[in-house]
Design a protein around this motif. Structure first.
Motif, PDB file in Angstrom:
ATOM      1  N   PRO A 120      -2.791  63.924  59.452  1.00 52.33           N
ATOM      2  CA  PRO A 120      -3.893  64.372  58.588  1.00 52.33           C
ATOM      3  C   PRO A 120      -4.732  65.427  59.288  1.00 52.33           C
ATOM      4  N   PRO A 121      -5.284  66.375  58.554  1.00 50.57           N
ATOM      5  CA  PRO A 121      -6.085  67.436  59.170  1.00 50.57           C
ATOM      6  C   PRO A 121      -7.348  66.886  59.801  1.00 50.57           C
ATOM      7  N   THR A 122      -7.761  67.512  60.877  1.00 55.57           N
ATOM      8  CA  THR A 122      -8.983  67.099  61.551  1.00 55.57           C
ATOM      9  C   THR A 122     -10.171  67.965  61.173  1.00 55.57           C
ATOM     10  N   ASP A 123      -9.901  69.140  60.587  1.00 52.53           N
ATOM     11  CA  ASP A 123     -10.988  70.041  60.212  1.00 52.53           C
ATOM     12  C   ASP A 123     -11.423  69.769  58.772  1.00 52.53           C
ATOM     13  N   THR A 124     -11.953  68.570  58.538  1.00 51.29           N
ATOM     14  CA  THR A 124     -12.388  68.198  57.205  1.00 51.29           C
ATOM     15  C   THR A 124     -13.722  68.868  56.875  1.00 51.29           C
ATOM     16  N   PRO A 125     -14.032  69.025  55.586  1.00 47.19           N
ATOM     17  CA  PRO A 125     -15.293  69.661  55.202  1.00 47.19           C
ATOM     18  C   PRO A 125     -16.507  68.882  55.709  1.00 47.19           C
ATOM     19  N   ALA A 126     -17.620  69.557  55.772  1.00 43.44           N
ATOM     20  CA  ALA A 126     -18.861  68.905  56.203  1.00 43.44           C
ATOM     21  C   ALA A 126     -19.210  67.765  55.256  1.00 43.44           C
ATOM     22  N   ALA A 127     -19.792  66.712  55.809  1.00 44.55           N
ATOM     23  CA  ALA A 127     -20.142  65.553  55.002  1.00 44.55           C
ATOM     24  C   ALA A 127     -21.249  65.890  54.010  1.00 44.55           C
ATOM     25  N   ASP A 128     -21.227  65.198  52.891  1.00 38.05           N
ATOM     26  CA  ASP A 128     -22.254  65.377  51.865  1.00 38.05           C
ATOM     27  C   ASP A 128     -23.624  65.020  52.437  1.00 38.05           C
ATOM     28  N   PRO A 129     -24.666  65.745  52.074  1.00 38.25           N
ATOM     29  CA  PRO A 129     -26.013  65.453  52.592  1.00 38.25           C
ATOM     30  C   PRO A 129     -26.494  64.040  52.296  1.00 38.25           C
ATOM     31  N   VAL A 130     -25.894  63.369  51.307  1.00 39.49           N
ATOM     32  CA  VAL A 130     -26.332  62.023  50.977  1.00 39.49           C
ATOM     33  C   VAL A 130     -26.208  61.084  52.168  1.00 39.49           C
ATOM     34  N   TRP A 131     -25.279  61.371  53.081  1.00 43.73           N
ATOM     35  CA  TRP A 131     -25.096  60.514  54.250  1.00 43.73           C
ATOM     36  C   TRP A 131     -26.310  60.559  55.166  1.00 43.73           C
ATOM     37  N   LYS A 132     -27.020  61.674  55.191  1.00 43.96           N
ATOM     38  CA  LYS A 132     -28.224  61.780  56.012  1.00 43.96           C
ATOM     39  C   LYS A 132     -29.453  61.217  55.304  1.00 43.96           C
ATOM     40  N   GLN A 133     -29.418  61.215  53.989  1.00 42.57           N
ATOM     41  CA  GLN A 133     -30.573  60.754  53.226  1.00 42.57           C
ATOM     42  C   GLN A 133     -30.714  59.237  53.251  1.00 42.57           C
ATOM     43  N   GLY A 134     -29.606  58.533  53.292  1.00 47.69           N
ATOM     44  CA  GLY A 134     -29.656  57.084  53.309  1.00 47.69           C
ATOM     45  C   GLY A 134     -29.909  56.482  51.939  1.00 47.69           C
ATOM     46  N   ILE A 135     -29.980  55.156  51.905  1.00 48.85           N
ATOM     47  CA  ILE A 135     -30.243  54.445  50.659  1.00 48.85           C
ATOM     48  C   ILE A 135     -31.650  54.802  50.186  1.00 48.85           C
ATOM     49  N   PRO A 136     -31.803  55.183  48.931  1.00 48.16           N
ATOM     50  CA  PRO A 136     -33.107  55.645  48.457  1.00 48.16           C
ATOM     51  C   PRO A 136     -34.224  54.627  48.689  1.00 48.16           C
ATOM     52  N   GLU A 137     -35.333  55.105  49.245  1.00 49.19           N
ATOM     53  CA  GLU A 137     -36.463  54.230  49.537  1.00 49.19           C
ATOM     54  C   GLU A 137     -37.160  53.744  48.275  1.00 49.19           C
ATOM     55  N   HIS A 138     -37.243  54.588  47.270  1.00 53.07           N
ATOM     56  CA  HIS A 138     -38.040  54.261  46.097  1.00 53.07           C
ATOM     57  C   HIS A 138     -37.478  53.104  45.293  1.00 53.07           C
ATOM     58  N   THR A 139     -36.211  52.748  45.545  1.00 54.81           N
ATOM     59  CA  THR A 139     -35.609  51.660  44.777  1.00 54.81           C
ATOM     60  C   THR A 139     -36.168  50.301  45.165  1.00 54.81           C
ATOM     61  N   GLY A 140     -36.680  50.163  46.381  1.00 59.68           N
ATOM     62  CA  GLY A 140     -37.187  48.882  46.845  1.00 59.68           C
ATOM     63  C   GLY A 140     -36.095  47.889  47.202  1.00 59.68           C
ATOM     64  N   LEU A 141     -34.843  48.345  47.218  1.00 57.77           N
ATOM     65  CA  LEU A 141     -33.740  47.420  47.483  1.00 57.77           C
ATOM     66  C   LEU A 141     -33.791  46.834  48.884  1.00 57.77           C
ATOM     67  N   LEU A 142     -34.357  47.590  49.823  1.00 53.10           N
ATOM     68  CA  LEU A 142     -34.371  47.136  51.204  1.00 53.10           C
ATOM     69  C   LEU A 142     -35.682  46.473  51.598  1.00 53.10           C
ATOM     70  N   ALA A 143     -36.540  46.174  50.634  1.00 57.29           N
ATOM     71  CA  ALA A 143     -37.830  45.565  50.958  1.00 57.29           C
ATOM     72  C   ALA A 143     -37.645  44.214  51.648  1.00 57.29           C
ATOM     73  N   ALA A 144     -36.781  43.366  51.098  1.00 56.27           N
ATOM     74  CA  ALA A 144     -36.547  42.060  51.711  1.00 56.27           C
ATOM     75  C   ALA A 144     -35.878  42.205  53.072  1.00 56.27           C
TER      76      ALA A 144
END
Length: 316
Positions: free
Chosen positions: A87-111
Motif C-alpha cells: 500500500p502507498p505510504t504517501d497518503t493524503p493529509a488527514a481531515d481537519p476533523v481529527w485535530k478538532q476532536g469530539i465537539p464540545e458543545h454536545t456535552g457528550l463528554l461532561a460525565a
C-alpha cells in the motif's frame, strides 16, 4: 465454516501464517502442518471471492508470515487472485476533523470529564463508552468521532489497569484511525499502546483476543515492521504451546481435516491448543522474550478528543 466479511467500507483483509503451521484469519484459527498453509489460505479466500463478486470490487489481502514479512494479494471482482503492491505510504493529509476532536458543545463528554477530575477511571471509561455509542447512532460507525471515542476508552481502561480491555480498545482504535485516513502518528501510537498493554496484561491468546488483534493491526498499519510482527507471532505461539494466556472471550478453531466439527466448522475453545496430530511448535529467542520497543500504554493522552483540559494525574 462461518466467515463474516468486513463492512462494505473496508476492502482490506489480513491473514496470519503461524509459526509451526496453521493460519489465523477473521478471529479463527485453522490448524494444519506448515506445508498445508496454501490450502488453508484458500479456505479464507473462497468467501472473499464471493464478497468481491457481490460488490463488484477488488479486495486486498495482506498475509503476514512467521518471519515478519507481509505478502500482498488482490482478489479481483471476477474471483481471480493476483500479486499486489505494498500500500502507498504517501497518503493524503488527514481531515481537519481529527485535530478538532469530539465537539464540545454536545456535552457528550461532561460525565467523562467529571469522572476524570476525581480519578474515577472506570467510571470515565463507562461514560466514554456511552458517549461513543451515541456518536455511532448519530454519525455511523465509520466516523472519526467514533474512532476518537474508542481511543479515549482505551486510555481510561489503561489508567484503571484493565490492560486486557486497553489492548483490545487500542488495537480497535488504531485500525479505525488508519482505515478512516486519520493521522499516521495517531494510529501508530495506538498500535504501540495495544502491543504494550497486551504484554503487560494476562496476554490473552484466544483466537478472538487482543494478541491476535494487535498482530493483524501490525500487518495492516505497519507492514514493514517485520521484527515486531515476527516477535509478536512467536510470543503468541510460545504462550499457546505453554498453555499460558487462555481465552478471555469467545474464540474458535477450525481444523484442516474437519476434526473440530462437521465440515471443519469452528468450535469454541476452553483452551487454545493445536488439533491432535498437528502440534505447533515455536522457538522463541531469549527463552520466550519478545523484543519490542517499550512504549507507555498511556502515551495517548488523547488531547484531541476533548479531555485534555480536564485536570488529571500526571503521565507515568
Amino acid at each position: 465454516m462461518h466467515l463474516v466479511p468486513s463492512p462494505a467500507t473496508d476492502i482490506h483483509e489480513t491473514l496470519i501464517i503461524l509459526p509451526g503451521g496453521g493460519i489465523h484469519a477473521q478471529g479463527l484459527l485453522y490448524d494444519g502442518p506448515p506445508d498445508h498453509s496454501e490450502a488453508l489460505i484458500e479456505r479464507v479466500r473462497g468467501p472473499l471471492r464471493a464478497v468481491a463478486a457481490r460488490h463488484n470490487r477488488p479486495i486486498r489481502l495482506s498475509i503476514g508470515h512467521p518471519d515478519g514479512h507481509v505478502e500482498y494479494q488482490q482478489i479481483a471482482a471476477d474471483g481471480t487472485v493476483h500479486p499486489a503492491q505494498a500500500p502507498p505510504t504517501d497518503t493524503p493529509a488527514a481531515d481537519p476533523v481529527w485535530k478538532q476532536g469530539i465537539p464540545e458543545h454536545t456535552g457528550l463528554l461532561a460525565a467523562t470529564r467529571a469522572a476524570q477530575r476525581v480519578g474515577q477511571w472506570r467510571a470515565a471509561q463507562e461514560a466514554t463508552r456511552r458517549a461513543t455509542q451515541h456518536l455511532i447512532t448519530q454519525y455511523g460507525r465509520d466516523h472519526p468521532y467514533v474512532a476518537m471515542g474508542t481511543e479515549l476508552q482505551a486510555y481510561f481502561a489503561a489508567m484503571s489497569q484493565d490492560l486486557a480491555a486497553a489492548a483490545s480498545l487500542y488495537a480497535e482504535a488504531a485500525v479505525a484511525i488508519h482505515r478512516l485516513g486519520g493521522p499516521h502518528a495517531q494510529s501508530h501510537r495506538n498500535l504501540a499502546s495495544a502491543v504494550t498493554a497486551w504484554l503487560h496484561s494476562d496476554r490473552d491468546t484466544s483466537p478472538g483476543g487482543a494478541g491476535f488483534a494487535a498482530a493483524h493491526a501490525l500487518i495492516r498499519i505497519t507492514p514493514s515492521n517485520h521484527a515486531t510482527l515476527k516477535a509478536l507471532l512467536r510470543r503468541l505461539c510460545w504462550l499457546q504451546d505453554a498453555g499460558i494466556g487462555g481465552p478471555a472471550g469467545p474464540g474458535g478453531v477450525a481444523a484442516a481435516g474437519g476434526a473440530s466439527g462437521a465440515g471443519g466448522s469452528p468450535r469454541p475453545l476452553g483452551a487454545v491448543t493445536a488439533t491432535p496430530g498437528s502440534p505447533r511448535t515455536c522457538e522463541v529467542e531469549g527463552s520466550g522474550r519478545i523484543l519490542l520497543r517499550r512504549t507507555s500504554i498511556v502515551d495517548a493522552r488523547v488531547r484531541r478528543v476533548g479531555v485534555a483540559a480536564a485536570p488529571g494525574p500526571s503521565r507515568p
